[in-house]
Design an enzyme around this catalytic site. Sequence first.
Site, PDB file in Angstrom:
ATOM      1  N   THR A   1      34.345  39.494  41.556  1.00 19.14           N
ATOM      2  CA  THR A   1      35.007  39.320  40.254  1.00 19.14           C
ATOM      3  C   THR A   1      35.737  37.985  40.253  1.00 19.14           C
ATOM      4  OG1 THR A   1      36.833  40.041  38.829  1.00 19.14           O
ATOM      5  CG2 THR A   1      36.918  40.817  41.091  1.00 19.14           C
TER       6      THR A   1
ATOM      7  N   VAL B   1      22.106  40.957  51.052  1.00 20.08           N
ATOM      8  CA  VAL B   1      21.854  42.397  51.233  1.00 20.08           C
ATOM      9  C   VAL B   1      20.368  42.621  51.510  1.00 20.08           C
ATOM     10  CG1 VAL B   1      21.811  44.636  50.044  1.00 20.08           C
ATOM     11  CG2 VAL B   1      23.804  43.135  49.795  1.00 20.08           C
TER      12      VAL B   1
ATOM     13  N   ARG C   1      32.924  32.113  33.631  1.00 18.28           N
ATOM     14  CA  ARG C   1      32.157  33.066  34.436  1.00 18.28           C
ATOM     15  C   ARG C   1      30.780  32.539  34.826  1.00 18.28           C
ATOM     16  NH1 ARG C   1      33.333  38.596  31.940  1.00 18.28           N
ATOM     17  NH2 ARG C   1      31.125  38.726  31.504  1.00 18.28           N
TER      18      ARG C   1
ATOM     19  N   ASP D   1      41.410  40.174  41.477  1.00 22.38           N
ATOM     20  CA  ASP D   1      42.379  41.271  41.322  1.00 22.38           C
ATOM     21  C   ASP D   1      42.004  42.529  42.111  1.00 22.38           C
ATOM     22  OD1 ASP D   1      40.189  41.916  39.801  1.00 22.38           O
ATOM     23  OD2 ASP D   1      41.310  42.605  38.066  1.00 22.38           O
TER      24      ASP D   1
ATOM     25  N   ARG E   1      41.769  39.014  33.095  1.00 22.26           N
ATOM     26  CA  ARG E   1      42.128  40.366  32.627  1.00 22.26           C
ATOM     27  C   ARG E   1      43.644  40.538  32.730  1.00 22.26           C
ATOM     28  NH1 ARG E   1      38.343  45.569  33.469  1.00 22.26           N
ATOM     29  NH2 ARG E   1      37.088  44.059  34.568  1.00 22.26           N
TER      30      ARG E   1
ATOM     31  N   ASP F   1      37.225  46.770  41.098  1.00 18.42           N
ATOM     32  CA  ASP F   1      37.820  48.090  41.356  1.00 18.42           C
ATOM     33  C   ASP F   1      37.120  49.223  40.610  1.00 18.42           C
ATOM     34  OD1 ASP F   1      39.709  47.323  43.155  1.00 18.42           O
ATOM     35  OD2 ASP F   1      41.345  47.174  41.706  1.00 18.42           O
TER      36      ASP F   1
ATOM     37  N   ARG G   1      28.594  47.575  31.811  1.00 15.49           N
ATOM     38  CA  ARG G   1      29.661  48.563  31.944  1.00 15.49           C
ATOM     39  C   ARG G   1      29.084  49.862  31.387  1.00 15.49           C
ATOM     40  NH1 ARG G   1      32.891  43.776  30.635  1.00 15.49           N
ATOM     41  NH2 ARG G   1      33.997  43.209  32.533  1.00 15.49           N
TER      42      ARG G   1
ATOM     43  N   ASP H   1      38.366  37.459  38.788  1.00 14.51           N
ATOM     44  CA  ASP H   1      39.801  37.690  38.549  1.00 14.51           C
ATOM     45  C   ASP H   1      40.648  37.718  39.831  1.00 14.51           C
ATOM     46  OD1 ASP H   1      39.016  38.023  35.915  1.00 14.51           O
ATOM     47  OD2 ASP H   1      38.954  40.211  36.042  1.00 14.51           O
TER      48      ASP H   1
ATOM     49  N   GLY I   1      32.028  42.810  35.121  1.00 17.03           N
ATOM     50  CA  GLY I   1      31.801  41.408  34.728  1.00 17.03           C
ATOM     51  C   GLY I   1      31.044  40.663  35.817  1.00 17.03           C
TER      52      GLY I   1
ATOM     53  N   HIS J   1      52.428  14.442  27.558  1.00 18.20           N
ATOM     54  CA  HIS J   1      51.723  15.669  27.145  1.00 18.20           C
ATOM     55  C   HIS J   1      52.479  16.850  27.744  1.00 18.20           C
ATOM     56  CE1 HIS J   1      49.667  14.808  31.100  1.00 18.20           C
ATOM     57  NE2 HIS J   1      50.362  15.907  31.303  1.00 18.20           N
TER      58      HIS J   1
HETATM   59  P1  ADP Z   1      35.032  46.072  37.552  1.00 17.91           P
HETATM   60  O1  ADP Z   1      34.095  46.714  38.509  1.00 17.91           O
HETATM   61  O2  ADP Z   1      34.871  44.589  37.473  1.00 17.91           O
HETATM   62  O3  ADP Z   1      36.474  46.517  37.766  1.00 17.91           O
HETATM   63  P2  ADP Z   1      34.899  47.823  35.243  1.00 17.91           P
HETATM   64  O4  ADP Z   1      36.294  48.307  35.364  1.00 17.91           O
HETATM   65  O5  ADP Z   1      34.375  47.473  33.888  1.00 17.91           O
HETATM   66  O6  ADP Z   1      34.613  46.521  36.098  1.00 17.91           O
HETATM   67  O7  ADP Z   1      33.977  48.938  35.910  1.00 17.91           O
HETATM   68  C1  ADP Z   1      32.575  48.757  35.998  1.00 17.91           C
HETATM   69  C2  ADP Z   1      31.893  50.073  35.855  1.00 17.91           C
HETATM   70  O8  ADP Z   1      32.239  50.930  36.942  1.00 17.91           O
HETATM   71  C3  ADP Z   1      32.251  50.881  34.614  1.00 17.91           C
HETATM   72  O9  ADP Z   1      31.558  50.446  33.473  1.00 17.91           O
HETATM   73  C4  ADP Z   1      31.815  52.265  35.019  1.00 17.91           C
HETATM   74  O10 ADP Z   1      30.420  52.422  34.903  1.00 17.91           O
HETATM   75  C5  ADP Z   1      32.169  52.279  36.506  1.00 17.91           C
HETATM   76  N1  ADP Z   1      33.470  52.936  36.664  1.00 17.91           N
HETATM   77  C6  ADP Z   1      34.684  52.444  36.348  1.00 17.91           C
HETATM   78  N2  ADP Z   1      35.651  53.367  36.583  1.00 17.91           N
HETATM   79  C7  ADP Z   1      35.026  54.462  37.048  1.00 17.91           C
HETATM   80  C8  ADP Z   1      35.452  55.770  37.480  1.00 17.91           C
HETATM   81  N3  ADP Z   1      36.756  56.125  37.455  1.00 17.91           N
HETATM   82  N4  ADP Z   1      34.516  56.638  37.892  1.00 17.91           N
HETATM   83  C9  ADP Z   1      33.223  56.291  37.924  1.00 17.91           C
HETATM   84  N5  ADP Z   1      32.745  55.089  37.533  1.00 17.91           N
HETATM   85  C10 ADP Z   1      33.620  54.185  37.104  1.00 17.91           C
HETATM   86  O1  F6P Z   2      36.612  40.774  34.931  1.00 12.80           O
HETATM   87  C1  F6P Z   2      36.071  39.530  34.587  1.00 12.80           C
HETATM   88  C2  F6P Z   2      36.421  39.193  33.166  1.00 12.80           C
HETATM   89  O2  F6P Z   2      35.837  37.937  32.846  1.00 12.80           O
HETATM   90  C3  F6P Z   2      37.918  39.179  32.849  1.00 12.80           C
HETATM   91  O3  F6P Z   2      38.549  37.996  33.263  1.00 12.80           O
HETATM   92  C4  F6P Z   2      37.906  39.374  31.362  1.00 12.80           C
HETATM   93  O4  F6P Z   2      39.087  40.020  30.926  1.00 12.80           O
HETATM   94  C5  F6P Z   2      36.722  40.266  31.124  1.00 12.80           C
HETATM   95  O5  F6P Z   2      35.892  40.169  32.287  1.00 12.80           O
HETATM   96  C6  F6P Z   2      35.919  39.913  29.910  1.00 12.80           C
HETATM   97  O6  F6P Z   2      34.918  40.862  29.756  1.00 12.80           O
HETATM   98  P1  F6P Z   2      33.717  40.714  28.712  1.00 12.80           P
HETATM   99  O7  F6P Z   2      32.688  39.821  29.344  1.00 12.80           O
HETATM  100  O8  F6P Z   2      33.241  42.112  28.539  1.00 12.80           O
HETATM  101  O9  F6P Z   2      34.277  40.110  27.480  1.00 12.80           O
END
Ligand code: ADP
Ligand code: F6P
Length: 324
Positions: A129, A27, A257, A133, A175, A107, A76, A131, A15, A220
Amino acid sequence: MAKEVKTIGVLTSGGDAPGMNAAIRAVVRTAMNKGIKVKGIMRGYAGLLQEEIVDMESTSVSNIIYRGGTILYTARCMEFTTEEGQRQGAEICRKHNIDGIVVIGGDGSFRGAGKLAALGINTIGVPGTIDLDVACTDYTIGFDTAVNTAMEAIDKVRDTSTSHERCSIIEVMGRNAGYLALWCGIGNGAEDILLPERYNGDEQALINRIIENRKSGKKHNIIINAEGIGHSTSMARRIEAATGIETRATILGHMQRGGTPTCKDRVYASIMGAKAAMLLCEGKSNRVVAYKNGEYVDYDIQEALQMTKDIPEDQYEIAQMLVK
Ligand code: ADP
Ligand code: F6P
Protein backbone atom coordinates in the site's frame (compact mmCIF):
# COMPACT_ATOMS: atom_id res chain seq x y z
CA MET A 1 1.73 -33.09 10.25
CA ALA A 2 1.25 -30.13 7.88
CA LYS A 3 -0.39 -31.04 4.57
CA GLU A 4 2.02 -31.13 1.62
CA VAL A 5 1.76 -27.93 -0.42
CA LYS A 6 1.49 -28.60 -4.17
CA THR A 7 -0.27 -25.51 -5.51
CA ILE A 8 -0.42 -21.95 -4.23
CA GLY A 9 -2.35 -18.90 -5.39
CA VAL A 10 -1.43 -15.24 -5.43
CA LEU A 11 -3.73 -12.21 -5.45
CA THR A 12 -3.54 -8.43 -5.07
CA SER A 13 -6.27 -6.66 -3.12
CA GLY A 14 -7.32 -3.14 -2.10
CA GLY A 15 -5.63 -0.10 -3.67
CA ASP A 16 -2.85 -1.02 -6.10
CA ALA A 17 0.72 0.02 -5.38
CA PRO A 18 3.85 0.24 -7.55
CA GLY A 19 5.97 -2.82 -6.85
CA MET A 20 3.06 -5.25 -6.58
CA ASN A 21 4.18 -6.78 -9.89
CA ALA A 22 7.66 -7.40 -8.52
CA ALA A 23 6.07 -9.18 -5.55
CA ILE A 24 3.87 -11.33 -7.82
CA ARG A 25 6.93 -12.23 -9.90
CA ALA A 26 8.85 -13.24 -6.77
CA VAL A 27 5.99 -15.40 -5.48
CA VAL A 28 5.65 -17.21 -8.81
CA ARG A 29 9.35 -17.80 -9.38
CA THR A 30 10.12 -18.80 -5.77
CA ALA A 31 7.33 -21.38 -5.71
CA MET A 32 8.20 -22.73 -9.16
CA ASN A 33 11.83 -23.09 -8.10
CA LYS A 34 10.56 -25.39 -5.35
CA GLY A 35 8.45 -27.43 -7.78
CA ILE A 36 5.18 -25.89 -6.61
CA LYS A 37 2.47 -24.80 -9.04
CA VAL A 38 1.14 -21.25 -8.93
CA LYS A 39 -2.29 -19.91 -9.85
CA GLY A 40 -3.00 -16.23 -10.31
CA ILE A 41 -6.27 -15.09 -8.77
CA MET A 42 -7.54 -12.05 -10.67
CA ARG A 43 -9.19 -8.98 -9.06
CA GLY A 44 -8.52 -9.85 -5.43
CA TYR A 45 -11.22 -11.57 -3.42
CA ALA A 46 -13.82 -10.55 -6.03
CA GLY A 47 -12.00 -12.65 -8.64
CA LEU A 48 -11.68 -15.53 -6.19
CA LEU A 49 -15.46 -15.59 -5.74
CA GLN A 50 -15.93 -15.37 -9.52
CA GLU A 51 -13.35 -18.17 -10.01
CA GLU A 52 -11.16 -15.95 -12.18
CA ILE A 53 -8.17 -18.19 -11.67
CA VAL A 54 -5.35 -18.68 -14.19
CA ASP A 55 -2.31 -20.96 -14.28
CA MET A 56 0.94 -19.06 -14.01
CA GLU A 57 4.24 -20.02 -15.58
CA SER A 58 7.65 -18.49 -15.06
CA THR A 59 7.13 -16.54 -18.29
CA SER A 60 3.75 -15.18 -17.07
CA VAL A 61 5.79 -12.80 -14.93
CA SER A 62 8.45 -11.87 -17.47
CA ASN A 63 8.86 -8.16 -18.15
CA ILE A 64 6.69 -6.99 -15.27
CA ILE A 65 9.22 -6.00 -12.61
CA TYR A 66 9.39 -2.42 -13.92
CA ARG A 67 5.65 -1.95 -14.44
CA GLY A 68 3.37 -0.04 -12.09
CA GLY A 69 -0.08 -1.37 -11.16
CA THR A 70 -0.75 -5.08 -10.88
CA ILE A 71 -1.01 -7.59 -13.72
CA LEU A 72 -3.53 -9.53 -11.61
CA TYR A 73 -5.77 -6.45 -11.31
CA THR A 74 -7.21 -5.56 -7.93
CA ALA A 75 -10.60 -4.88 -6.39
CA ARG A 76 -12.46 -4.19 -3.22
CA CYS A 77 -15.06 -6.86 -2.49
CA MET A 78 -17.86 -6.37 0.04
CA GLU A 79 -19.13 -9.92 -0.43
CA PHE A 80 -15.91 -11.30 0.96
CA THR A 81 -16.44 -9.47 4.26
CA THR A 82 -19.41 -11.79 4.94
CA GLU A 83 -19.07 -15.27 6.44
CA GLU A 84 -20.87 -16.73 3.44
CA GLY A 85 -18.43 -15.03 1.04
CA GLN A 86 -15.44 -16.32 3.00
CA ARG A 87 -16.87 -19.86 3.13
CA GLN A 88 -17.40 -19.78 -0.65
CA GLY A 89 -13.88 -18.46 -1.15
CA ALA A 90 -12.40 -21.34 0.84
CA GLU A 91 -14.55 -23.86 -1.11
CA ILE A 92 -13.35 -22.41 -4.42
CA CYS A 93 -9.72 -22.75 -3.28
CA ARG A 94 -10.33 -26.42 -2.47
CA LYS A 95 -12.09 -26.95 -5.83
CA HIS A 96 -9.02 -25.55 -7.62
CA ASN A 97 -6.61 -27.52 -5.40
CA ILE A 98 -5.14 -24.29 -4.04
CA ASP A 99 -3.40 -25.17 -0.76
CA GLY A 100 -2.43 -21.63 0.16
CA ILE A 101 -2.58 -18.01 -1.02
CA VAL A 102 -0.20 -15.06 -0.89
CA VAL A 103 -2.34 -11.96 -0.34
CA ILE A 104 -0.66 -8.70 -1.35
CA GLY A 105 -2.49 -5.70 0.10
CA GLY A 106 -3.12 -3.74 3.27
CA ASP A 107 -4.81 -4.36 6.62
CA GLY A 108 -8.25 -4.97 5.09
CA SER A 109 -6.83 -7.62 2.77
CA PHE A 110 -5.05 -9.25 5.73
CA ARG A 111 -8.35 -9.44 7.63
CA GLY A 112 -9.70 -11.42 4.67
CA ALA A 113 -6.57 -13.60 4.67
CA GLY A 114 -7.05 -14.31 8.39
CA LYS A 115 -10.61 -15.45 7.69
CA LEU A 116 -9.47 -17.81 4.91
CA ALA A 117 -6.76 -19.23 7.19
CA ALA A 118 -9.40 -19.99 9.84
CA LEU A 119 -11.30 -21.92 7.16
CA GLY A 120 -8.30 -24.13 6.42
CA ILE A 121 -6.70 -22.28 3.48
CA ASN A 122 -3.13 -21.33 4.31
CA THR A 123 -2.50 -17.63 3.82
CA ILE A 124 0.48 -15.29 3.99
CA GLY A 125 0.11 -11.50 3.71
CA VAL A 126 2.55 -9.15 2.00
CA PRO A 127 2.15 -5.44 2.84
CA GLY A 128 1.39 -3.51 -0.35
CA THR A 129 0.00 0.00 0.00
CA ILE A 130 1.27 3.49 -0.77
CA ASP A 131 -0.11 4.67 2.59
CA LEU A 132 2.55 2.98 4.82
CA ASP A 133 -0.28 2.44 7.30
CA VAL A 134 0.35 -1.21 8.19
CA ALA A 135 1.43 -1.14 11.83
CA CYS A 136 3.53 -4.30 11.94
CA THR A 137 5.99 -3.12 9.29
CA ASP A 138 8.28 -0.14 8.74
CA TYR A 139 7.91 -0.59 4.98
CA THR A 140 5.03 -1.20 2.63
CA ILE A 141 5.40 -1.86 -1.07
CA GLY A 142 4.59 1.24 -3.12
CA PHE A 143 5.30 3.91 -0.53
CA ASP A 144 8.73 4.76 -1.90
CA THR A 145 7.52 5.20 -5.47
CA ALA A 146 4.45 7.16 -4.41
CA VAL A 147 6.38 9.52 -2.16
CA ASN A 148 8.94 10.19 -4.90
CA THR A 149 6.18 10.79 -7.46
CA ALA A 150 4.48 13.21 -5.08
CA MET A 151 7.77 14.93 -4.25
CA GLU A 152 8.53 15.57 -7.93
CA ALA A 153 5.03 16.93 -8.53
CA ILE A 154 5.30 19.20 -5.50
CA ASP A 155 8.67 20.56 -6.71
CA LYS A 156 6.89 21.58 -9.92
CA VAL A 157 4.07 23.29 -8.06
CA ARG A 158 6.68 25.07 -5.97
CA ASP A 159 8.29 26.60 -9.11
CA THR A 160 5.07 28.23 -10.24
CA SER A 161 4.05 29.10 -6.70
CA THR A 162 7.32 30.99 -6.26
CA SER A 163 7.00 32.80 -9.62
CA HIS A 164 3.55 34.03 -8.67
CA GLU A 165 4.44 34.59 -5.01
CA ARG A 166 1.48 32.48 -4.05
CA CYS A 167 0.46 30.17 -1.29
CA SER A 168 -0.09 26.56 -2.43
CA ILE A 169 -1.93 23.82 -0.62
CA ILE A 170 -1.03 20.44 -2.02
CA GLU A 171 -3.07 17.44 -0.97
CA VAL A 172 -1.42 14.04 -0.91
CA MET A 173 -3.01 10.60 -0.48
CA GLY A 174 -2.70 8.34 2.56
CA ARG A 175 -6.29 7.59 3.58
CA ASN A 176 -6.31 8.29 7.35
CA ALA A 177 -2.53 8.19 7.70
CA GLY A 178 -0.09 11.09 7.35
CA TYR A 179 3.11 9.26 6.33
CA LEU A 180 3.08 10.43 2.70
CA ALA A 181 2.35 13.98 3.88
CA LEU A 182 5.11 13.92 6.49
CA TRP A 183 7.70 12.66 4.02
CA CYS A 184 6.68 15.18 1.36
CA GLY A 185 6.66 17.91 3.99
CA ILE A 186 10.26 17.14 4.91
CA GLY A 187 11.44 16.21 1.40
CA ASN A 188 9.90 19.26 -0.24
CA GLY A 189 10.75 21.67 2.56
CA ALA A 190 7.13 22.67 3.03
CA GLU A 191 6.25 25.62 5.25
CA ASP A 192 3.45 23.62 6.89
CA ILE A 193 2.41 19.96 7.09
CA LEU A 194 -1.14 19.07 8.06
CA LEU A 195 -1.36 15.49 9.31
CA PRO A 196 -4.55 13.72 10.44
CA GLU A 197 -2.59 12.42 13.44
CA ARG A 198 -1.60 15.93 14.56
CA TYR A 199 -3.73 18.71 13.03
CA ASN A 200 -6.01 20.29 15.62
CA GLY A 201 -8.12 22.22 13.11
CA ASP A 202 -6.72 25.60 14.18
CA GLU A 203 -6.89 27.32 10.78
CA GLN A 204 -6.28 30.75 12.29
CA ALA A 205 -2.87 29.59 13.55
CA LEU A 206 -2.10 28.35 10.03
CA ILE A 207 -3.15 31.72 8.58
CA ASN A 208 -1.01 33.58 11.14
CA ARG A 209 2.03 31.50 10.13
CA ILE A 210 1.44 32.32 6.44
CA ILE A 211 1.27 36.05 7.25
CA GLU A 212 4.47 35.79 9.34
CA ASN A 213 6.24 33.92 6.54
CA ARG A 214 5.30 36.62 4.04
CA LYS A 215 6.55 39.34 6.38
CA SER A 216 9.84 37.48 6.79
CA GLY A 217 10.33 37.58 3.00
CA LYS A 218 9.21 34.11 1.88
CA LYS A 219 8.16 34.21 -1.78
CA HIS A 220 5.88 31.20 -1.57
CA ASN A 221 4.15 29.19 1.10
CA ILE A 222 3.82 25.47 0.48
CA ILE A 223 1.38 23.60 2.70
CA ILE A 224 1.20 19.82 2.41
CA ASN A 225 -2.24 18.67 3.41
CA ALA A 226 -3.02 15.00 3.99
CA GLU A 227 -6.06 13.41 2.35
CA GLY A 228 -7.24 12.42 5.84
CA ILE A 229 -7.83 16.14 6.55
CA GLY A 230 -8.95 17.03 3.02
CA HIS A 231 -10.97 20.18 2.15
CA SER A 232 -7.94 21.69 0.42
CA THR A 233 -9.99 23.75 -2.06
CA SER A 234 -12.16 25.44 0.55
CA MET A 235 -9.15 25.92 2.81
CA ALA A 236 -7.37 27.73 -0.05
CA ARG A 237 -10.34 30.06 -0.49
CA ARG A 238 -10.41 30.92 3.21
CA ILE A 239 -6.64 31.47 3.37
CA GLU A 240 -6.76 33.81 0.36
CA ALA A 241 -9.62 35.78 1.90
CA ALA A 242 -7.87 36.06 5.28
CA THR A 243 -4.34 36.84 4.06
CA GLY A 244 -4.87 38.59 0.74
CA ILE A 245 -2.25 36.23 -0.73
CA GLU A 246 -3.31 34.41 -3.88
CA THR A 247 -3.78 30.78 -2.88
CA ARG A 248 -4.26 27.67 -5.02
CA ALA A 249 -5.10 24.10 -4.11
CA THR A 250 -3.66 21.09 -5.96
CA ILE A 251 -4.97 17.62 -5.21
CA LEU A 252 -2.40 15.14 -6.54
CA GLY A 253 -4.81 12.20 -6.50
CA HIS A 254 -4.28 8.88 -8.25
CA MET A 255 -1.14 9.90 -10.14
CA GLN A 256 0.58 9.03 -6.84
CA ARG A 257 -0.41 5.37 -7.22
CA GLY A 258 0.96 4.90 -10.72
CA GLY A 259 4.30 4.83 -12.47
CA THR A 260 7.32 2.64 -12.67
CA PRO A 261 8.39 1.40 -9.22
CA THR A 262 11.61 2.70 -7.69
CA CYS A 263 14.49 0.30 -7.16
CA LYS A 264 13.67 0.22 -3.44
CA ASP A 265 10.10 -0.87 -4.09
CA ARG A 266 11.23 -3.53 -6.57
CA VAL A 267 13.81 -4.96 -4.18
CA TYR A 268 11.64 -4.97 -1.04
CA ALA A 269 8.73 -6.38 -3.04
CA SER A 270 10.91 -9.13 -4.49
CA ILE A 271 12.25 -10.14 -1.08
CA MET A 272 8.88 -9.96 0.66
CA GLY A 273 7.17 -11.89 -2.15
CA ALA A 274 9.85 -14.57 -2.09
CA LYS A 275 9.69 -14.88 1.71
CA ALA A 276 5.89 -15.19 1.59
CA ALA A 277 6.09 -18.00 -0.98
CA MET A 278 8.75 -19.77 1.10
CA LEU A 279 6.55 -19.60 4.20
CA LEU A 280 3.63 -21.11 2.26
CA CYS A 281 5.88 -23.82 0.83
CA GLU A 282 6.92 -24.68 4.41
CA GLY A 283 3.24 -25.17 5.27
CA LYS A 284 2.99 -21.96 7.35
CA SER A 285 -0.28 -20.05 7.51
CA ASN A 286 -1.92 -16.94 8.96
CA ARG A 287 1.33 -14.92 8.83
CA VAL A 288 2.22 -11.53 7.41
CA VAL A 289 5.69 -10.71 6.12
CA ALA A 290 7.08 -7.45 7.50
CA TYR A 291 10.22 -5.34 7.55
CA LYS A 292 10.91 -4.30 11.14
CA ASN A 293 14.00 -2.67 12.67
CA GLY A 294 16.12 -3.50 9.62
CA GLU A 295 15.08 -7.14 9.27
CA TYR A 296 12.54 -9.16 7.35
CA VAL A 297 10.29 -10.95 9.82
CA ASP A 298 6.80 -12.43 9.91
CA TYR A 299 3.95 -12.12 12.38
CA ASP A 300 0.71 -13.87 13.18
CA ILE A 301 -1.98 -11.99 11.21
CA GLN A 302 -4.23 -11.26 14.20
CA GLU A 303 -1.28 -10.05 16.28
CA ALA A 304 -0.14 -7.88 13.38
CA LEU A 305 -3.61 -6.36 13.01
CA GLN A 306 -3.67 -5.42 16.69
CA MET A 307 -0.37 -3.53 16.51
CA THR A 308 -0.46 0.25 16.31
CA LYS A 309 1.97 2.83 15.02
CA ASP A 310 2.06 6.59 14.92
CA ILE A 311 3.88 9.38 13.13
CA PRO A 312 7.31 9.67 14.84
CA GLU A 313 7.02 12.81 16.97
CA ASP A 314 10.72 13.70 16.61
CA GLN A 315 10.43 13.65 12.81
CA TYR A 316 7.36 15.87 12.94
CA GLU A 317 9.12 18.34 15.23
CA ILE A 318 12.22 18.40 13.02
CA ALA A 319 10.05 19.05 9.95
CA GLN A 320 8.53 22.07 11.69
CA MET A 321 11.88 23.35 12.93
CA LEU A 322 13.57 23.20 9.52
CA VAL A 323 11.24 25.72 7.89
CA LYS A 324 11.73 28.45 10.47
P1 ADP B 1 -6.45 -2.65 2.07
O1 ADP B 1 -6.16 -4.10 1.94
O2 ADP B 1 -5.54 -1.79 1.25
O3 ADP B 1 -6.54 -2.21 3.53
P2 ADP B 1 -9.34 -2.54 1.92
O4 ADP B 1 -9.53 -2.10 3.33
O5 ADP B 1 -10.15 -1.89 0.85
O6 ADP B 1 -7.85 -2.37 1.41
O7 ADP B 1 -9.59 -4.11 1.91
C1 ADP B 1 -9.43 -4.85 0.71
C2 ADP B 1 -10.42 -5.97 0.69
O8 ADP B 1 -10.14 -6.89 1.74
C3 ADP B 1 -11.88 -5.59 0.90
O9 ADP B 1 -12.48 -5.09 -0.27
C4 ADP B 1 -12.48 -6.90 1.30
O10 ADP B 1 -12.71 -7.73 0.19
C5 ADP B 1 -11.36 -7.52 2.13
N1 ADP B 1 -11.63 -7.26 3.55
C6 ADP B 1 -11.52 -6.10 4.21
N2 ADP B 1 -11.92 -6.24 5.50
C7 ADP B 1 -12.30 -7.52 5.64
C8 ADP B 1 -12.81 -8.31 6.73
N3 ADP B 1 -13.03 -7.77 7.95
N4 ADP B 1 -13.09 -9.60 6.50
C9 ADP B 1 -12.87 -10.15 5.30
N5 ADP B 1 -12.39 -9.47 4.23
C10 ADP B 1 -12.11 -8.18 4.39
O1 F6P C 1 -4.94 2.93 0.06
C1 F6P C 1 -4.41 3.57 -1.06
C2 F6P C 1 -5.26 4.75 -1.43
O2 F6P C 1 -4.70 5.36 -2.59
C3 F6P C 1 -5.45 5.79 -0.33
O3 F6P C 1 -4.35 6.65 -0.19
C4 F6P C 1 -6.71 6.47 -0.78
O4 F6P C 1 -7.43 6.99 0.32
C5 F6P C 1 -7.50 5.38 -1.44
O5 F6P C 1 -6.57 4.33 -1.74
C6 F6P C 1 -8.21 5.80 -2.69
O6 F6P C 1 -8.97 4.73 -3.14
P1 F6P C 1 -9.69 4.70 -4.56
O7 F6P C 1 -8.66 4.31 -5.58
O8 F6P C 1 -10.75 3.66 -4.39
O9 F6P C 1 -10.22 6.06 -4.81
